[in-house]
Design an enzyme around this catalytic site. Sequence first.
Site, PDB file in Angstrom:
ATOM      1  N   ILE A   1       0.827  -1.194   0.000  1.00  0.00           N
ATOM      2  CA  ILE A   1       0.000   0.000   0.000  1.00  0.00           C
ATOM      3  C   ILE A   1       0.868   1.253   0.000  1.00  0.00           C
ATOM      4  O   ILE A   1       1.997   1.223   0.491  1.00  0.00           O
ATOM      5  CB  ILE A   1      -0.962  -0.025   1.224  1.00  0.00           C
ATOM      6  CG1 ILE A   1      -1.942   1.161   1.213  1.00  0.00           C
ATOM      7  CG2 ILE A   1      -0.204  -0.123   2.533  1.00  0.00           C
ATOM      8  CD1 ILE A   1      -3.072   1.058   2.237  1.00  0.00           C
ATOM      9  N   CYS A   2       0.349   2.327  -0.572  1.00  0.00           N
ATOM     10  CA  CYS A   2       0.958   3.666  -0.553  1.00  0.00           C
ATOM     11  C   CYS A   2       2.219   3.702  -1.428  1.00  0.00           C
ATOM     12  O   CYS A   2       2.145   3.486  -2.624  1.00  0.00           O
ATOM     13  CB  CYS A   2       1.234   4.083   0.891  1.00  0.00           C
ATOM     14  SG  CYS A   2       1.659   5.828   1.114  1.00  0.00           S
ATOM     15  N   ALA A   3       3.362   3.956  -0.840  1.00  0.00           N
ATOM     16  CA  ALA A   3       4.613   3.993  -1.596  1.00  0.00           C
ATOM     17  C   ALA A   3       5.177   2.588  -1.827  1.00  0.00           C
ATOM     18  O   ALA A   3       5.949   2.365  -2.758  1.00  0.00           O
ATOM     19  CB  ALA A   3       5.651   4.835  -0.857  1.00  0.00           C
TER      20      ALA A   3
END
Length: 183
Positions: A103-105
């Site tokens: 998730i995210c980066a």
Amino acid sequence: MSKKVYIFLADGFEDIEGLTVVDLMRRAGITITTVSIKNTKQITTAHSITMLTDQTFAETDFTDADMLVLPGGQPGTTNLGAFAPLTDLLKNFYNNGGRIAAICAAPTIFAQIGLLHGKKATAYPSCMDGLGDAVRLEDNVVVDGNITTSRGLGTAIDFSLSLISQLLGQEKADQIAESVVYK
């Protein structure tokens, strides 16, 4: 038989992205183990919360894993991506049919190690260019085969519920969503 998931934590991981997955999976009855990539169980989150993981990477046997998960955040993602034992594990696990999620980066780590070639994926908006030659989508959660990616803190519950659904079925994910008054 309980499903087994390992989530990898490094200094600077995004608190909500990591701990939402742990919380909701445990509510669902999934055995999820928090794993420090350091030689100590002590981790400091991106927002300066000091916590202890269940185990360290060095003391963990991942042969019983059903899924491996990476939270985002900085410098957590950079720290995870720089830890060769983890990136080697991710590649081998995925290449042997295992489910991986980020998730995210953190989906950029999957691109770095060559796992997103031609796959659909998403990431935090400013990290989309780091997905390499993946087919970039802006959905909250993108599942392509055994790779699940998500956008960020605001999609952490959607991400967690998707992972629960993949492991235990949609009915269980719906039960957990209802139990936490989600949607």
